[in-house]
Write an enzyme that holds these catalytic residues in place. Sequence first.
Site, PDB file in Angstrom:
ATOM      1  N   GLY A   1      -7.990 -16.030   0.041  1.00  0.00           N
ATOM      2  CA  GLY A   1      -6.740 -16.006   0.804  1.00  0.00           C
ATOM      3  C   GLY A   1      -6.206 -14.584   0.769  1.00  0.00           C
ATOM      4  O   GLY A   1      -6.973 -13.635   0.714  1.00  0.00           O
TER       5      GLY A   1
ATOM      6  N   PHE B   1     -17.123 -11.354  -8.087  1.00  0.00           N
ATOM      7  CA  PHE B   1     -16.855 -12.120  -6.854  1.00  0.00           C
ATOM      8  C   PHE B   1     -17.851 -13.250  -6.630  1.00  0.00           C
ATOM      9  O   PHE B   1     -18.142 -13.611  -5.498  1.00  0.00           O
ATOM     10  CB  PHE B   1     -16.808 -11.174  -5.634  1.00  0.00           C
ATOM     11  CG  PHE B   1     -15.420 -10.655  -5.402  1.00  0.00           C
ATOM     12  CD1 PHE B   1     -14.873  -9.709  -6.248  1.00  0.00           C
ATOM     13  CD2 PHE B   1     -14.634 -11.140  -4.366  1.00  0.00           C
ATOM     14  CE1 PHE B   1     -13.589  -9.259  -6.084  1.00  0.00           C
ATOM     15  CE2 PHE B   1     -13.342 -10.700  -4.192  1.00  0.00           C
ATOM     16  CZ  PHE B   1     -12.826  -9.752  -5.053  1.00  0.00           C
TER      17      PHE B   1
ATOM     18  N   THR C   1      -5.613  -0.656   7.435  1.00  0.00           N
ATOM     19  CA  THR C   1      -6.974  -1.078   7.798  1.00  0.00           C
ATOM     20  C   THR C   1      -7.049  -1.278   9.309  1.00  0.00           C
ATOM     21  O   THR C   1      -6.307  -2.098   9.865  1.00  0.00           O
ATOM     22  CB  THR C   1      -7.304  -2.403   7.069  1.00  0.00           C
ATOM     23  OG1 THR C   1      -7.127  -2.198   5.667  1.00  0.00           O
ATOM     24  CG2 THR C   1      -8.720  -2.849   7.349  1.00  0.00           C
TER      25      THR C   1
ATOM     26  N   VAL D   1       0.832  -1.208   0.000  1.00  0.00           N
ATOM     27  CA  VAL D   1       0.000   0.000   0.000  1.00  0.00           C
ATOM     28  C   VAL D   1       0.870   1.263   0.000  1.00  0.00           C
ATOM     29  O   VAL D   1       0.636   2.180  -0.787  1.00  0.00           O
ATOM     30  CB  VAL D   1      -0.953  -0.016   1.228  1.00  0.00           C
ATOM     31  CG1 VAL D   1      -1.625   1.336   1.422  1.00  0.00           C
ATOM     32  CG2 VAL D   1      -2.002  -1.105   1.042  1.00  0.00           C
TER      33      VAL D   1
ATOM     34  N   CYS E   1      -5.428  -9.771   3.173  1.00  0.00           N
ATOM     35  CA  CYS E   1      -6.491  -8.893   3.682  1.00  0.00           C
ATOM     36  C   CYS E   1      -7.760  -9.621   4.126  1.00  0.00           C
ATOM     37  O   CYS E   1      -8.135  -9.525   5.291  1.00  0.00           O
ATOM     38  CB  CYS E   1      -6.837  -7.837   2.634  1.00  0.00           C
ATOM     39  SG  CYS E   1      -5.494  -6.668   2.382  1.00  0.00           S
TER      40      CYS E   1
ATOM     41  N   GLU F   1      -4.206  -5.785  -5.192  1.00  0.00           N
ATOM     42  CA  GLU F   1      -2.899  -6.215  -5.695  1.00  0.00           C
ATOM     43  C   GLU F   1      -3.088  -6.766  -7.096  1.00  0.00           C
ATOM     44  O   GLU F   1      -4.063  -7.472  -7.368  1.00  0.00           O
ATOM     45  CB  GLU F   1      -2.298  -7.280  -4.771  1.00  0.00           C
ATOM     46  CG  GLU F   1      -1.819  -6.681  -3.465  1.00  0.00           C
ATOM     47  CD  GLU F   1      -1.291  -7.711  -2.482  1.00  0.00           C
ATOM     48  OE1 GLU F   1      -0.892  -8.810  -2.916  1.00  0.00           O
ATOM     49  OE2 GLU F   1      -1.291  -7.421  -1.277  1.00  0.00           O
TER      50      GLU F   1
HETATM   51  P1  NAD Z   1       3.048  -4.762   3.970  1.00  0.00           P
HETATM   52  O1  NAD Z   1       3.359  -5.773   5.002  1.00  0.00           O
HETATM   53  O2  NAD Z   1       3.284  -5.063   2.537  1.00  0.00           O
HETATM   54  O3  NAD Z   1       3.820  -3.406   4.289  1.00  0.00           O
HETATM   55  C1  NAD Z   1       3.911  -2.833   5.566  1.00  0.00           C
HETATM   56  C2  NAD Z   1       5.279  -2.196   5.679  1.00  0.00           C
HETATM   57  O4  NAD Z   1       5.320  -1.419   6.878  1.00  0.00           O
HETATM   58  C3  NAD Z   1       6.420  -3.200   5.771  1.00  0.00           C
HETATM   59  O5  NAD Z   1       7.351  -2.972   4.723  1.00  0.00           O
HETATM   60  C4  NAD Z   1       7.039  -2.951   7.152  1.00  0.00           C
HETATM   61  O6  NAD Z   1       8.437  -3.119   7.197  1.00  0.00           O
HETATM   62  C5  NAD Z   1       6.645  -1.517   7.399  1.00  0.00           C
HETATM   63  N1  NAD Z   1       6.603  -1.118   8.811  1.00  0.00           N
HETATM   64  C6  NAD Z   1       6.150  -1.831   9.876  1.00  0.00           C
HETATM   65  N2  NAD Z   1       6.247  -1.095  10.991  1.00  0.00           N
HETATM   66  C7  NAD Z   1       6.755   0.098  10.640  1.00  0.00           C
HETATM   67  C8  NAD Z   1       7.063   1.293  11.346  1.00  0.00           C
HETATM   68  N3  NAD Z   1       6.831   1.411  12.645  1.00  0.00           N
HETATM   69  N4  NAD Z   1       7.575   2.335  10.657  1.00  0.00           N
HETATM   70  C9  NAD Z   1       7.798   2.245   9.336  1.00  0.00           C
HETATM   71  N5  NAD Z   1       7.545   1.142   8.604  1.00  0.00           N
HETATM   72  C10 NAD Z   1       7.002   0.090   9.256  1.00  0.00           C
HETATM   73  O7  NAD Z   1       1.506  -4.380   4.209  1.00  0.00           O
HETATM   74  P2  NAD Z   1       0.466  -3.900   3.096  1.00  0.00           P
HETATM   75  O8  NAD Z   1      -0.042  -5.075   2.354  1.00  0.00           O
HETATM   76  O9  NAD Z   1       1.012  -2.729   2.373  1.00  0.00           O
HETATM   77  O10 NAD Z   1      -0.726  -3.419   4.051  1.00  0.00           O
HETATM   78  C11 NAD Z   1      -0.616  -2.242   4.828  1.00  0.00           C
HETATM   79  C12 NAD Z   1      -1.994  -1.924   5.386  1.00  0.00           C
HETATM   80  O11 NAD Z   1      -2.900  -1.645   4.309  1.00  0.00           O
HETATM   81  C13 NAD Z   1      -2.639  -3.064   6.167  1.00  0.00           C
HETATM   82  O12 NAD Z   1      -3.404  -2.522   7.207  1.00  0.00           O
HETATM   83  C14 NAD Z   1      -3.542  -3.741   5.150  1.00  0.00           C
HETATM   84  O13 NAD Z   1      -4.613  -4.411   5.729  1.00  0.00           O
HETATM   85  C15 NAD Z   1      -4.010  -2.544   4.346  1.00  0.00           C
HETATM   86  N6  NAD Z   1      -4.387  -2.838   2.962  1.00  0.00           N
HETATM   87  C16 NAD Z   1      -3.648  -3.706   2.219  1.00  0.00           C
HETATM   88  C17 NAD Z   1      -4.025  -3.944   0.901  1.00  0.00           C
HETATM   89  C18 NAD Z   1      -3.255  -4.943   0.063  1.00  0.00           C
HETATM   90  O14 NAD Z   1      -3.793  -5.365  -0.968  1.00  0.00           O
HETATM   91  N7  NAD Z   1      -2.038  -5.326   0.413  1.00  0.00           N
HETATM   92  C19 NAD Z   1      -5.125  -3.303   0.340  1.00  0.00           C
HETATM   93  C20 NAD Z   1      -5.826  -2.395   1.122  1.00  0.00           C
HETATM   94  C21 NAD Z   1      -5.459  -2.162   2.444  1.00  0.00           C
END
Ligand code: NAD
Length: 440
Positions: free
Chosen positions: A264, A256, A124, A11, A267, A159
């Site tokens: 899976g 969907f 989220t 994200v 999220c 994604e």
């Molecule tokens: P991710 O695990 O890919 O990325 C999170 C990043 O945050 C990691 O690189 C980690 O090293 C970093 N991090 C952790 N603690 C930190 C800190 N204190 N300071 C700085 N960096 C830090 O996660 P993601 O898939 O990008 O998801 C992030 C959020 O967005 C989640 O809450 C997820 O539910 C939500 N989200 C994800 C998606 C998706 O498709 N991946 C879509 C919508 C919402």
Amino acid sequence: MKISIIGTGYVGLVTGTCLADLGNNVICLDINEQIIEDLTKGKIPFYEPGLEDLIKTNLDRGNISFTSSYEDAISFAETIFICVGTPEDDQGSADLSFIQDAVIKISDYLKDKDRHLTIFLKSTVPSGTCSSLQDKFDELLENSQSKVVVASNPEFLKEGSAVADFMKPDRIIVGTDDINVSELAKRLYRPVNWKSNRLKIVSIEAAELIKYSANAFLATKISFINEIAKLCDAVGADISEVRKGVGLDPRIGNHFLYSGLGFGGSCFPKDVKALIKTFTKNNIDTKILKAVLDVNDNQIDYFINKIHSVYTPKELKQKTLCVWGLSFKPETDDIRESLSLKLINSISGEVKHINAYDPVAMTRAKDSLSNIDNITFSRDSTEALQGADALVITTEWREFWNPDLESLEVLKDKIIFDGRNILDKKLLEENKFSYFGIGR
Ligand code: NAD
């Protein structure tokens, strides 16, 4: 505008890159130094179509840079987006510790400064989180000239199409009751929002709940159609026909409604669980969401039982299965909560060998499956078929949809277990293959 992104994962990196491409100056911060070192060289830590080129373009323009230093990121920023992970904790709730860590580090920098910052929380989080973060900032900055305003801005990217989703959003949700923050959000998103207004300003609690409700509803559709697919198997109907007939109703729609191995990814499973926890904390029972999880948890066993219905345990021990697909869905190398990996972990002990192939998720899958010694990772889908008795399709990558029948002829038993219902059953059966889909 000068923007800092805290947390440069799926994200954060997409948000930061797209905001840079829209003319902002962006610093992306992550505590993972390897990610930052790679990104500085233009190497991205995961596969996302279109993203690498966009990063390189904006690195060349000087619009984006990467750091592990909170001081660099916060001193630079006019606005901050927090995009750190909120994984499932051991109770099934959202683990907010990464966010809390970021709040402390941001406050540490701000406490002896005089800065006013808006923070949009993209991670989220359960309803009430932004308000409690606001309280935490107020407490930590009580004796400081600095002031932080926290707003909710949940992320809806998918994604595999994340850049397009950001640039052409179906909705932009901002939770705030602060007029200055609403105006800031309108300005920030104007380049992707001018054609038709997709931006909704709502209360913070509503914004937080919109995100969970949307994911939970999509998960519900998947579990619903998977349940109907079981009935199709029992009564001899084809779920593809049922799905099409049902989806023609515009009140239902055809998105969907695909039966398969279940949902899976990083999220849906964790978000449905976290929403159930939020219900529980508010003393409300949620029968629907518990059933959605229950159906999903059992779906992989339902599919594996199809393999068991064909082979006795003794026969299976002699069989090599070719598995096509390792990522949790196509167009990504994300293997978090991948049902393919679940299947491989579950069945590898029962078979002689597994030949696995995925177009982009091989490296990650190899690491994750390093505990399994009877698996070979093939260079392409055709190589994976060599020496196999049966084919198992677990991810619906485009290249698997229309396989060359001649290449499938190498399958010794001419059996296909299609966990995503993507192949032409009639054509395969006409060519003497045994085909097992889910609900067809
Ligand atoms: P991710 O695990 O890919 O990325 C999170 C990043 O945050 C990691 O690189 C980690 O090293 C970093 N991090 C952790 N603690 C930190 C800190 N204190 N300071 C700085 N960096 C830090 O996660 P993601 O898939 O990008 O998801 C992030 C959020 O967005 C989640 O809450 C997820 O539910 C939500 N989200 C994800 C998606 C998706 O498709 N991946 C879509 C919508 C919402």
